[in-house]
Design a protein around this motif. Structure first.
Motif, mmCIF file in Angstrom:
data_model
loop_
_atom_site.group_PDB
_atom_site.id
_atom_site.type_symbol
_atom_site.label_atom_id
_atom_site.label_comp_id
_atom_site.label_asym_id
_atom_site.label_seq_id
_atom_site.Cartn_x
_atom_site.Cartn_y
_atom_site.Cartn_z
ATOM 1 N N VAL A 36 3.600 -131.743 -14.494
ATOM 2 C CA VAL A 36 3.947 -133.204 -15.491
ATOM 3 C C VAL A 36 4.362 -131.794 -16.928
ATOM 4 C CG1 VAL A 36 2.859 -134.884 -16.347
ATOM 5 C CG2 VAL A 36 2.184 -134.896 -14.144
ATOM 6 N N PHE A 37 3.062 -131.867 -16.919
ATOM 7 C CA PHE A 37 3.086 -131.046 -18.724
ATOM 8 C C PHE A 37 3.965 -129.624 -18.640
ATOM 9 C CE2 PHE A 37 -0.950 -132.728 -19.347
ATOM 10 C CZ PHE A 37 -0.901 -133.254 -20.143
ATOM 11 N N VAL A 38 4.776 -129.374 -17.689
ATOM 12 C CA VAL A 38 5.692 -128.270 -17.760
ATOM 13 C C VAL A 38 6.782 -128.898 -18.209
ATOM 14 C CG1 VAL A 38 7.328 -126.497 -16.164
ATOM 15 C CG2 VAL A 38 4.375 -125.874 -16.965
ATOM 16 N N LEU A 39 7.206 -130.240 -16.949
ATOM 17 C CA LEU A 39 8.394 -130.843 -17.658
ATOM 18 C C LEU A 39 8.174 -131.234 -18.032
ATOM 19 C CD1 LEU A 39 8.559 -132.298 -13.843
ATOM 20 C CD2 LEU A 39 10.118 -130.991 -14.377
ATOM 21 N N ALA A 71 18.990 -129.262 -17.609
ATOM 22 C CA ALA A 71 18.141 -130.417 -16.323
ATOM 23 C C ALA A 71 17.901 -128.911 -15.529
ATOM 24 C CB ALA A 71 19.430 -131.423 -16.011
ATOM 25 N N GLY A 72 19.163 -128.297 -15.089
ATOM 26 C CA GLY A 72 18.022 -127.519 -14.489
ATOM 27 C C GLY A 72 17.362 -126.245 -14.939
ATOM 28 N N LEU A 73 17.221 -126.592 -16.112
ATOM 29 C CA LEU A 73 16.282 -125.419 -16.628
ATOM 30 C C LEU A 73 14.929 -126.912 -16.054
ATOM 31 C CD1 LEU A 73 15.104 -123.502 -18.484
ATOM 32 C CD2 LEU A 73 15.206 -125.238 -20.408
ATOM 33 N N ALA A 77 11.774 -125.351 -14.044
ATOM 34 C CA ALA A 77 10.534 -125.310 -14.397
ATOM 35 C C ALA A 77 9.358 -125.413 -13.422
ATOM 36 C CB ALA A 77 9.913 -125.575 -16.338
ATOM 37 N N TYR A 78 10.212 -126.697 -13.223
ATOM 38 C CA TYR A 78 9.115 -127.457 -11.532
ATOM 39 C C TYR A 78 8.591 -126.241 -10.938
ATOM 40 C CZ TYR A 78 8.216 -130.802 -8.017
ATOM 41 O OH TYR A 78 7.361 -131.541 -7.231
ATOM 42 N N PHE A 79 10.198 -126.281 -9.525
ATOM 43 C CA PHE A 79 9.813 -125.040 -9.169
ATOM 44 C C PHE A 79 9.033 -123.738 -9.250
ATOM 45 C CE2 PHE A 79 12.866 -127.875 -6.673
ATOM 46 C CZ PHE A 79 12.680 -128.415 -6.002
ATOM 47 N N LEU A 80 8.547 -123.738 -10.414
ATOM 48 C CA LEU A 80 8.517 -122.083 -10.902
ATOM 49 C C LEU A 80 6.850 -122.454 -10.471
ATOM 50 C CD1 LEU A 80 8.274 -119.323 -11.579
ATOM 51 C CD2 LEU A 80 7.820 -120.211 -14.335
#
Length: 164
Positions: A36-39, A71-73, A77-80
């Motif tokens: 959540v914080f990365v997003l 959006a790709g970024l 980040a979410y998938f990382l």
């Protein structure tokens, strides 16, 4: 200082998340909160900072990649974080092996996770133009009024964008 059903629902949801987080433990809740914080960070902070680079890339390639790139970024980040979820859990279990600390930390992180998600939803719906729910979310809700009053200026400073 008026409250509405939105406030009651938010408090109930956060209380449930605290209970669920206590039951699951810190090691389970930590990756969820990090996602959540990365997003939030990539959505508010990096979007503005990478906007100039994406704009330059668009000019060089003569293709518009700003929104798709941003959006790709966020998705990357979410998938990382999702990719490292097992390692984060293992680290948290090793670093904090005490059961009491696991339960208390899980309760805090579970509540924080629910609070951030519900706050995002309230602000998003409260600021969405032409929305019939704007009144109950932005003005009728104690939580919504305070979030929009205090959080939106912080977002505007971080992102460099106005919500209007």
């Amino acid at each position: 200082m008026s409250f509405n059903l939105l406030d009651i629902g938010t408090v109930v949801y956060v209380a449930y998340a605290v209970w669920r987080g206590r039951r699951r433990g810190l090691a389970f809740e930590l990756p969820r909160v990090l996602k959540v914080f990365v997003l939030a960070f990539t959505g508010a902070g990096l979007w503005h900072w990478t906007g100039a680079a994406l704009d330059q890339f668009s000019k060089l390639t003569r293709q518009h990649v700003g929104t798709i790139g941003g959006a790709g970024l966020m998705v990357a980040a979410y998938f990382l974080v999702q990719h490292f979820k097992a390692q984060i859990r293992a680290w948290a279990e090793k670093k904090f092996p005490d059961g009491t600390l696991q339960r208390r930390g899980g309760a805090v992180l579970g509540g924080l996770h629910a609070l951030v998600l519900s706050s995002f939803l309230i602000v998003f719906i409260g600021l969405f133009p032409g929305n019939p729910l704007k009144g109950p979310f932005a003005q009728g809700s104690f939580i919504g009024r305070n979030l929009i009053h205090y959080i939106v200026p912080v977002y505007e400073n971080v992102s460099g964008q106005s919500h209007k």
